[in-house]
Motif scaffolding. Structure first.
Motif, PDB file in Angstrom:
ATOM      1  N   THR A  24      31.268  35.834  43.606  1.00 25.43           N
ATOM      2  CA  THR A  24      32.089  36.468  42.578  1.00 25.43           C
ATOM      3  C   THR A  24      31.856  37.971  42.555  1.00 25.43           C
ATOM      4  O   THR A  24      32.793  38.765  42.426  1.00 25.43           O
ATOM      5  N   ARG A  50      33.620  39.521  45.453  1.00 27.04           N
ATOM      6  CA  ARG A  50      35.070  39.479  45.257  1.00 27.04           C
ATOM      7  C   ARG A  50      35.519  40.574  44.291  1.00 27.04           C
ATOM      8  O   ARG A  50      36.502  41.259  44.518  1.00 27.04           O
ATOM      9  N   ARG A  51      34.764  40.736  43.202  1.00 26.70           N
ATOM     10  CA  ARG A  51      35.137  41.764  42.224  1.00 26.70           C
ATOM     11  C   ARG A  51      35.051  43.149  42.840  1.00 26.70           C
ATOM     12  O   ARG A  51      35.932  43.988  42.655  1.00 26.70           O
ATOM     13  N   LYS A 111      37.846  43.830  45.275  1.00 27.27           N
ATOM     14  CA  LYS A 111      39.095  44.129  44.561  1.00 27.27           C
ATOM     15  C   LYS A 111      39.051  45.538  43.978  1.00 27.27           C
ATOM     16  O   LYS A 111      40.015  46.284  44.059  1.00 27.27           O
ATOM     17  N   GLU A 169      32.764  36.230  49.796  1.00 24.95           N
ATOM     18  CA  GLU A 169      33.394  35.837  48.532  1.00 24.95           C
ATOM     19  C   GLU A 169      33.801  34.373  48.542  1.00 24.95           C
ATOM     20  O   GLU A 169      34.129  33.810  47.502  1.00 24.95           O
ATOM     21  N   ARG A 170      33.754  33.742  49.710  1.00 24.36           N
ATOM     22  CA  ARG A 170      34.073  32.314  49.771  1.00 24.36           C
ATOM     23  C   ARG A 170      32.808  31.470  49.906  1.00 24.36           C
ATOM     24  O   ARG A 170      32.899  30.286  50.188  1.00 24.36           O
ATOM     25  N   ASN A 180      53.963  44.091  37.526  1.00 21.33           N
ATOM     26  CA  ASN A 180      53.996  44.421  38.953  1.00 21.33           C
ATOM     27  C   ASN A 180      55.303  43.960  39.578  1.00 21.33           C
ATOM     28  O   ASN A 180      55.329  43.082  40.425  1.00 21.33           O
TER      29      ASN A 180
END
Lengths: 335, 551
Positions: free
Chosen positions: B342, B345-346, B349, B362-363, B540
């Motif tokens: 996590t 991943r954050r 991003k 991240e996986r 978006n």
């Protein structure tokens, strides 16, 4: 003679009033204006008159003849029109007047065809909101925030917690929240993902299916979807179930059918594999039951989701998904 | 993920053809999305030995090579500068076509006849190297076809990796899957190497300040490395996987990433202040320059690798410019870590930076595999970069992993799948997936999955594994008994009737996008404060024309 002539005219007109048939008018014409008619006979007697009266009487005869001629013609025309009118009301052999043909959108037609098959199998149609909470679209489908599976579907956001649904799967949760098992529903509707090219439009259509009951097996999933494929694409269509991944099903299976274009030989449509993916499915992940308060030990079930455009394209041989939403009337009227 | 068939064969025996293998993998959940044939159009390119190099009489930059091609001797005009008498080089004779479509013809170059062309690696589509003519190994025979001599023919499988199967984003992972499906033994890569008499504990230190973000950090060290190009075989495999070759040490880290799925990072040891590694979060306002030369704004959630004084890498995402391997590097510290999925991943991003490393971290990679991957890289560094590996490794593992224990009921599995598989078969399948099994009674098994199968935590996950190995196609087809429940929603019936009536009256249905332009209210003559302007706005949208929902 003059009085005789005028009386003759009055008689003729009177007779005309009571005619009902065109043949009667003809008879009257013969009677008054024919070669042996009254006026002709009277004219034959013209030499009997004094020389000075003859021109005036001759003139009067011609005038009256013309007058009657017009009257008879008018009567004939009226009767002809009347007769024609009567014929059109009763002539069943005449072609009917065409009213324009209306057309249901191909997506509506395909959706109905899909739903009809599942309704026959015992599923009920429900629909739900397109503007959806993150909770239903992701969270309760076992995709918490920061879950990599969220990468599988780009999403339109309205706010942090409100999205345009990316699939019809949130309806699984909504229905399970609202009723206790057994559940057997299908849910057609619009879904949204920010993608736009020859094979993607930002809005498209899916049909979701969900079955929950005691003792539902993976074999039942295979049977139900095999029945669907055979009814939709023909009984000789080969299909296969291929392991895949969806966060809300376990095991998950993608269903491929033998390419409808090349019959499995390999072509551009199927990327030379001979197979075309048409739907995603799987046994309901027990995690979902935790969200809606079902007991995973007692109940099992399966879910599936299919893309309506894809099926419509396969069935019609179209290769550009955007045609569905250009709404060119010449395109729509072909369906 | 691109996986080479020849590379797979290093680890598992494969008897199937490439087509059969693709089919088997697809039906096991590793969808083969593409197959690429490599190194096969080179049959007409021959191994040749340079007998003599003469200057070109009419051109300074060209030379004339006399070549031995087995039976014949030929003469070729060449502009490359890396050639020398006695070398073995690839030669395309007139009449041949190169993989890129170039036709080789006998030609006259500045008055000298040239009977063919000496080739660089990129001209044969082998790698993207164009630094000179490819120099072939000494053990080849002039006149023999190049492809067969070097065993270049290969098939590359493009596999679609689902988010749950990150263990298969590696050659070993796919090989392990093949071994489980065919019940064949798996051979692990060679991790043997000799060590120097220096001890790593005397040379470097690792401190994890944030064990939440970094549950494990393993490191090794090699001195006296010669930075240079990697051997052809390694560059050939990297190229097949879509990775650009850089230098031997960086290539080795990438090679091990592809082979084992463990992202590694190589630091120039002498650039590490205080010879130490500290793992901690960045602070708001920190700016860090990554390897690609970009300045990155960090936040207080970004996990960083630091030395004694400064930041040297964004953990699990990308290294820093300040400690990268250069031509001058002599000592390397190799990082093989496990970072919190996590957290990575954050940060990925936040930085809008996704890399091969972040994709895997991240996986959730194999937390138990860091040391093996580290040793594999050290073995390759010792072999290919003449490095002297320090004795021992550093392995900080503040949050050791423990396997979940899952009770698997054979009767429940059959009930769920609609099968009648006996316990023996279930045990065979599950144990082929490297899971530990304890039989509890006639029905129950206690299963411990390996760390690389982070996707398996519950009984339902094991049902899927059984179904996969039995083969979905072998599960019998049945129909459920569906009890019809409530009536259809009345508004749906009404809507369908209205549609049918209108189509009957000659109307044609259109379906338009649900999003429209906010200007559409102007067309309706809506006033400034009209309700018609209270749109539901998309954050978006794809364009201004499709930025609000019609209501």
């Amino acid at each position: 003679m003059k009085d005789q002539l005028l009386e003759l005219k009055i008689r003729a007109l009177k007779a005309l009033e009571s005619v009902a048939e065109r043949s009667d008018v003809e008879k009257l014409t013969q009677q008054y204006l024919g070669r042996k008619g009254c006026f002709t006979l009277l004219l034959k007697r013209l030499p009997e008159l004094p020389k000075e009266e003859r021109p005036a009487i001759g003139k009067l005869v011609n005038q009256l003849k013309e007058e009657l001629q017009r009257a008879f013609q008018a009567a004939t025309d009226a009767l002809t029109a009347k007769a024609e009118h009567e014929i059109s009301v009763f002539d069943v052999t005449l072609p009917g007047r065409r009213s324009p043909l209306g057309h249901m959108h191909p997506i509506t037609q395909t959706t109905e065809e899909i739903c009809r098959i599942f309704v026959t199998l015992g599923f009920r149609v429900v629909q739900g909101p397109e503007v959806e909470l993150d909770y239903y679209n992701f969270e309760a489908l076992n995709m918490p925030k920061d879950h990599p599976a969220r990468d599988m579907q780009d999403t339109f956001y309205i706010s942090d917690n409100v999205v345009l649904r990316t699939h019809t799967s949130p309806m699984e949760i909504r229905v399970m929240e609202a009723q206790s098992p057994p559940v057997s529903i299908i849910s057609p509707g619009k879904v949204y993902r920010p993608d736009s090219d020859i094979s993607h439009t930002p809005m498209f259509h899916q049909v979701e299916g969900l079955l929950v009951d005691r003792g539902v097996t993976f074999g039942d999933l295979k049977g139900t979807l095999t029945t669907f494929v055979h009814q939709m694409f023909g009984h000789d269509t080969k299909l296969r179930f291929r392991p895949s991944f969806f966060p809300f099903t376990e095991p998950s299976a993608e269903v491929d059918i033998q390419c409808v274009v090349c019959k499995g030989k390999g072509c551009r449509t199927c990327s030379h594999t001979g197979w075309i993916e048409i739907l995603g499915s799987g046994m309901n992940d027990p995690e979902l039951y935790r969200f809606v308060g079902y007991d995973p030990e007692s109940y099992s079930g399966f879910a599936f989701g299919l893309g309506v455009e894809r099926i419509a394209m396969l069935k019609s041989g179209l290769d550009d998904i955007r045609l569905f939403f250009e709404n060119d009337i010449r395109f729509l009227q072909q369906f | 993920m691109k996986v080479s068939l020849n590379w797979l064969k290093d680890f598992v025996g494969i008897e199937q053809t490439h087509v059969e293998l693709a089919e088997m993998l697809t039906m096991a959940g590793l969808e083969v999305e593409g197959l690429e044939h490599r190194g096969h159009k080179l049959d007409n390119i021959a191994v040749s030995r340079i007998l003599d190099i003469l200057p070109h009489p009419n051109a300074n930059r060209l030379s004339i090579c006399k070549l031995d091609v087995g039976k014949d001797e030929v003469s070729v005009v060449c502009g490359a500068t890396n050639i020398a008498t006695g070398m073995l080089v690839p030669l395309a004779l007139p009449g041949n076509t190169l993989p890129d479509g170039t036709k080789i013809k006998e030609s006259t170059i500045r008055g000298e006849v040239s009977c063919g062309m000496l080739l660089a690696e990129d001209e044969m589509g082998l790698t993207d190297d164009h630094t000179g003519i490819m120099v072939l190994p000494e053990n080849l025979t002039p006149g023999q076809p190049l492809s067969a001599s070097m065993d270049l023919e290969d098939w590359v499988f493009e596999i679609g990796i689902t988010p749950n199967r990150i263990d298969c984003a590696s050659v070993i992972g796919v090989a392990r899957e093949i071994a489980a499906l065919t019940k064949k033994p798996l051979t692990m890569p060679d991790i043997r190497f000799e060590t120097s008499d220096k001890k790593i504990d005397d040379l470097a230190q690792v401190t994890i300040i944030d064990p939440e973000g970094c549950p494990r950090y393993s490191a090794g060290l090699a001195e006296g490395v010669n930075i240079g190009p990697s051997p052809f075989w390694m560059r050939y495999r990297l190229h097949a996987s879509g990775i650009r070759a850089i230098n031997n040490v960086v290539d080795i880290t990438n090679y091990v990433l592809l082979e084992l799925g463990q992202p590694l990072h190589a630091f120039d040891y002498y650039e590490l202040a205080d010879r130490r590694i500290v793992v901690k979060r960045a602070e708001v306002g920190d700016v860090f320059t990554t390897l690609d030369g970009q300045d990155r704004d960090l936040n207080d959630q970004t996990l960083m690798i630091c030395d004694g004084q400064r930041q040297v890498a964004v953990a699990g995402i990308m290294g820093g410019l300040n400690s990268e391997i250069t031509e001058a590097t002599t000592t390397v510290l190799i990082e093989s870590a496990y970072f919190n999925p996590t957290s990575i991943r954050r940060s990925s991003k936040w930085l809008s930076l996704a890399t091969e490393a972040s994709y895997r971290f991240e996986r959730n990679i194999d937390v138990e595999g860091t040391v093996f991957a580290l040793k594999r890289s050290l073995a390759l560094i010792a072999r290919l970069a003449e490095g002297f590996v320090a004795e021992g490794i550093i392995d900080c593992y503040p949050r050791p992993w423990s396997a979940p224990e899952i009770t698997l009921r054979v009767d429940k599995a059959n009930e769920f799948l609609g099968t009648s598989i006996d316990k023996r078969e279930v045990v065979d399948h599950i144990s082929a997936l490297h899971m530990e099994i304890k039989e509890q009674d006639h029905n129950k098994l206690l299963v411990k999955p390996p760390a690389f199968r982070g996707d398996i935590t519950r009984e339902a996950d094991l049902f899927e594994e059984i179904a996969r190995l039995v083969g979905y196609d072998n599960i019998p087809v049945t129909l459920p008994l569906i009890k019809p429940t409530e009536e259809e929603q009345p508004e749906l019936c009404l809507r369908d009737r209205c549609k049918a009536l209108l189509v009957g009256l000659g109307f044609t249905e259109v379906i338009t996008y649900s999003f429209i332009s906010p200007q559409s209210a102007d067309l309706l003559g809506a006033g400034e404060n009209s309700d018609l302007r209270s749109f539901v706005k998309l954050r978006n949208s794809l364009s201004q024309d499709q930025s609000v929902m019609r209501t």
